[in-house]
Design an enzyme around this catalytic site. Structure first.
Site, PDB file in Angstrom:
ATOM      1  N   CYS A   1      -1.875  -1.586 -23.287  1.00 38.10           N
ATOM      2  CA  CYS A   1      -2.080  -0.896 -22.021  1.00 38.10           C
ATOM      3  C   CYS A   1      -1.198  -1.478 -20.915  1.00 38.10           C
ATOM      4  CB  CYS A   1      -3.548  -0.914 -21.608  1.00 38.10           C
ATOM      5  SG  CYS A   1      -4.186  -2.570 -21.380  1.00 38.10           S
TER       6      CYS A   1
ATOM      7  N   GLU B   1      -4.138 -11.025 -23.519  1.00 36.19           N
ATOM      8  CA  GLU B   1      -3.079 -11.226 -22.524  1.00 36.19           C
ATOM      9  C   GLU B   1      -2.818 -12.700 -22.240  1.00 36.19           C
ATOM     10  OE1 GLU B   1      -4.137  -8.850 -19.112  1.00 36.19           O
ATOM     11  OE2 GLU B   1      -6.226  -9.413 -19.224  1.00 36.19           O
TER      12      GLU B   1
ATOM     13  N   HIS C   1       0.823  -1.212   0.000  1.00 38.36           N
ATOM     14  CA  HIS C   1       0.000   0.000   0.000  1.00 38.36           C
ATOM     15  C   HIS C   1       0.851   1.254   0.000  1.00 38.36           C
ATOM     16  CE1 HIS C   1      -3.854  -2.014   1.581  1.00 38.36           C
ATOM     17  NE2 HIS C   1      -3.914  -1.779   0.302  1.00 38.36           N
TER      18      HIS C   1
ATOM     19  N   ASP D   1       0.680  -9.332 -18.460  1.00 31.82           N
ATOM     20  CA  ASP D   1       0.293 -10.737 -18.351  1.00 31.82           C
ATOM     21  C   ASP D   1       0.756 -11.539 -19.550  1.00 31.82           C
ATOM     22  OD1 ASP D   1      -1.008 -11.192 -15.868  1.00 31.82           O
ATOM     23  OD2 ASP D   1      -2.580  -9.827 -16.529  1.00 31.82           O
TER      24      ASP D   1
HETATM   25  C1  PEP Z   1      -1.567  -6.249 -18.396  1.00 25.07           C
HETATM   26  O1  PEP Z   1      -1.663  -7.432 -18.042  1.00 25.07           O
HETATM   27  O2  PEP Z   1      -0.654  -5.823 -19.144  1.00 25.07           O
HETATM   28  C2  PEP Z   1      -2.560  -5.257 -17.928  1.00 25.07           C
HETATM   29  C3  PEP Z   1      -2.578  -4.033 -18.397  1.00 25.07           C
HETATM   30  O3  PEP Z   1      -3.411  -5.647 -16.951  1.00 25.07           O
HETATM   31  P1  PEP Z   1      -2.965  -5.795 -15.405  1.00 25.07           P
HETATM   32  O4  PEP Z   1      -1.591  -5.219 -15.258  1.00 25.07           O
HETATM   33  O5  PEP Z   1      -3.997  -5.069 -14.622  1.00 25.07           O
HETATM   34  O6  PEP Z   1      -3.006  -7.285 -15.214  1.00 25.07           O
HETATM   35 MG    MG Z   2      -3.467  -8.125 -17.137  1.00 23.93          MG
END
Ligand code: PEP
Ligand code: MG
Length: 575
Positions: A507, A436, A195, A460
């Site tokens: 992303c 992913e 946190h 991921d």
């Molecule tokens: C990812 O897996 O790249 C993603 C953007 O999702 P998270 O990091 O929330 O798993």
């Molecule tokens: Mg992800």
């Protein structure tokens, strides 16, 4: 004498200031027998300490500054919840009575027992909540000793920059940072997903955790340099090093100012290609920073953060308000809201403790489909908020066609239920999927045929392609975005999506890494989504890129299998 300590940098930038030490939170715990006649008074003393801590936390809750990140309040709620749980507030009373011991000792016995249970948990997110239990227990311990909780220096003492040095800090203590304008803080404990680290990122000040012995070795008032990007502190620097870092700090500040001026400049390459730069957010409070960074939309709203650190689930109205706030904050710019990605390292219940391998278990859409009622509640809240701007719905961790079809059916059910109530929503709301899981990336047609857009979750995707647990620091050095298999897969995704005329963005963290911007552009990517803090840097890189120049090198990179050669070619690309 000057010396250096290394830790994990969780928030970048350079701070130079005077060390302000936070008293060591570990207290000596005494043990003595309490005569039977005095047991009632001893349990009453324990109750008073618990009540004192409750009042302290409630007071903190009330003093959360307006505009503070939403997670501040959530952290205090979590600590209040831990304090209110019978395991901490009632069981020690029973121990006092059965063992005839003092309240401190009873609390220590019970805390040790709880911590042993936490140590047996494999899930890293849950394991880090162990720290919250320790922090609450230490507050009670301090109250028993008559000491108050952490008290910061008087407000307004801002004529010099202070670097807070702590063994550990509770998120509740960090709430006060906003009012006291520390330049930085560093702690001995903590992991990258603790946190404290999460709050540091949202405060946007340099911060380092896991320094192990800083609290012991640093003295009050000593000059200290914090290099958040490198994860290093330099104590009592010699004048030459100090001058060097002062220069770097000024350059960093100037660079930030300069980059701010790019806010309204369109991200266009030198040969005229328009690139979309969007922001990733975790909570509605992050929108302000996204707007300030010049993001032309939200590319990923990780809604699962609304579900964490609380005893109950957010209801439809609460979720609707959160989504509406984001939509309104973005003033009509596109907002991509991801359905909750709970499971794995973000748990709301105990199921992960039983899962042998939570990252491969009941997570994201898999979990949603087993809990259709909870999923529909979220979908209804999203649809209701879609009226307030340009929303897109994004579904995480899709792997086969049936999951897509089931998710779309549940969305239809949510729409029908709103129709029946005469509630308006955007009838053409685009629905996209995250790429992913390698299976979905390879058989991309199963997504492109059913969905309106794609977003690649490289965090991921890399974890699953390389079989590297992204939360396990013992294999972190093997986590390689430049692995030939990753590059081939990305190229395949972009080429296939572009051919199918399905918009595709990235992303994952790769999108915010300036060293990889030209590579991604060369592979065919035109939409990036990243943490707001990275956006100005990425924009600057786009502005200095000629797409045509990136193509021959990226083509060669796709054929290379040697890691050193790949890094050499990347350097050439970025020269
Ligand atoms: C990812 O897996 O790249 C993603 C953007 O999702 P998270 O990091 O929330 O798993
Ligand atoms: Mg992800």
């Amino acid at each position: 004498m000057s010396f250096t300590i290394h830790g994990i940098g969780v928030s970048g930038g350079i701070a130079i200031g005077h060390a302000h030490l936070v008293s060591h939170t570990k207290l000596e715990v005494s043990h003595y027998d309490v005569p039977a006649a005095q047991l009632a008074e001893e349990t009453a003393r324990f109750d008073r300490a618990v009540n004192t801590v409750r009042s302290e936390l409630e007071e903190l809750r009330g003093s959360v500054p307006a505009g503070a990140p939403a997670e501040f309040g959530a952290f205090i709620d979590l600590h209040l919840m831990i304090l209110g749980d019978t395991t901490l507030s009632v069981v020690p009373r029973a121990i006092i009575e059965s063992e005839h011991c003092n309240a401190e000792w009873a609390l220590k016995i019970q805390t040790d027992e709880l911590l042993q249970q936490f140590d047996a948990i494999e899930d890293s997110y849950l394991r880090e909540r162990r720290t919250d239990v320790i922090q609450v227990a230490q507050r009670v311990m301090k109250a028993l000793s008559g000491q108050p909780g952490y008290v910061p220096p008087p407000a307004g003492d801002s004529d010099r920059d202070l670097v807070l040095v702590a063994h550990d800090l509770s998120p509740a203590d960090v709430v006060l940072f906003k009012q006291h304008q520390f330049a930085s803080f560093v702690t001995d404990l903590g992991g990258a997903t603790s946190h404290t680290a999460i709050v540091a990122r949202s405060l946007n000040i340099p911060c380092i955790v896991a320094l192990h012995h800083a609290r012991l070795l640093v003295r009050e008032n000593e000059i200290i340099i914090v290099d958040g990007s490198q994860g290093v502190i330099i104590i009592d620097p010699d004048p030459r090093v100090l001058a060097e870092y002062q220069l770097r700090q000024r350059e960093f500040g100037l660079e930030r100012q300069k980059l701010k001026r790019l806010r309204d400049t369109p991200a266009r390459t030198l040969d005229g290609a328009d690139i979309e730069l969007h922001a990733n957010i975790e909570l509605p409070g992050d929108v302000a920073l996204a707007v300030e960074s010049g993001a032309t939309g939200i590319g990923l709203f990780r809604t699962e953060f609304l579900f964490l650190n609380r005893p109950d689930l957010p209801g439809e109205d609460e979720q609707f308000e959160a989504y509406r706030k984001v939509m309104e904050g973005m003033g009509g710019k596109p907002v991509t809201i991801r359905t909750y990605d709970l499971g794995a390292d973000k748990q709301i219940d105990d199921t992960a403790r039983l899962a042998p391998n939570p990252a491969l278990g009941l997570r994201a859409i898999r979990l949603c489909l087993t809990e259709p009622k909870r999923f529909i509640t979220q979908l209804r809240a999203m649809l209701r908020a879609s009226n307030y701007g340009k929303m897109k719905i994004l579904i995480p961790m899709l792997m086969n066609a049936s999951e897509v079809d089931q998710a779309l059916q549940l969305l239809d059910q949510a729409k029908l239920s709103l129709d029946a109530e005469g509630v308006a929503y955007d009838r053409n709301i685009p629905v996209g999927g995250m790429v992913e899981i390698p299976a979905a990336a390879l058989a991309l047609g199963l997504l492109t045929k059913r969905l309106d857009f794609l977003s690649v979750g490289t965090n991921d995707l890399i974890q699953y392609v390389l079989a590297i647990d992204r939360t396990d620091d013992t294999v972190a050095h093997l986590y390689d975005p430049l692995h030939p298999a990753v590059l081939m897969l990305l190229s395949h995704i972009f080429t296939t999506a572009n051919k199918a005329r399905i918009p595709v963005s990235v992303c994952g963290e790769m999108a915010g890494d300036v060293a990889l911007t030209r590579l991604l552009l060369g592979l065919g990517l035109r939409q990036f989504s990243m943490h707001s803090a990275h956006l100005p840097d990425i924009k600057q890189r786009v502005l200095k890129t000629t797409l045509a120049d990136t193509l021959p090198i990226t083509k060669k990179m796709l054929r290379a299998t040697d890691s050193a050669k790949l890094h050499g070619m990347l350097d050439k690309l970025n020269a």
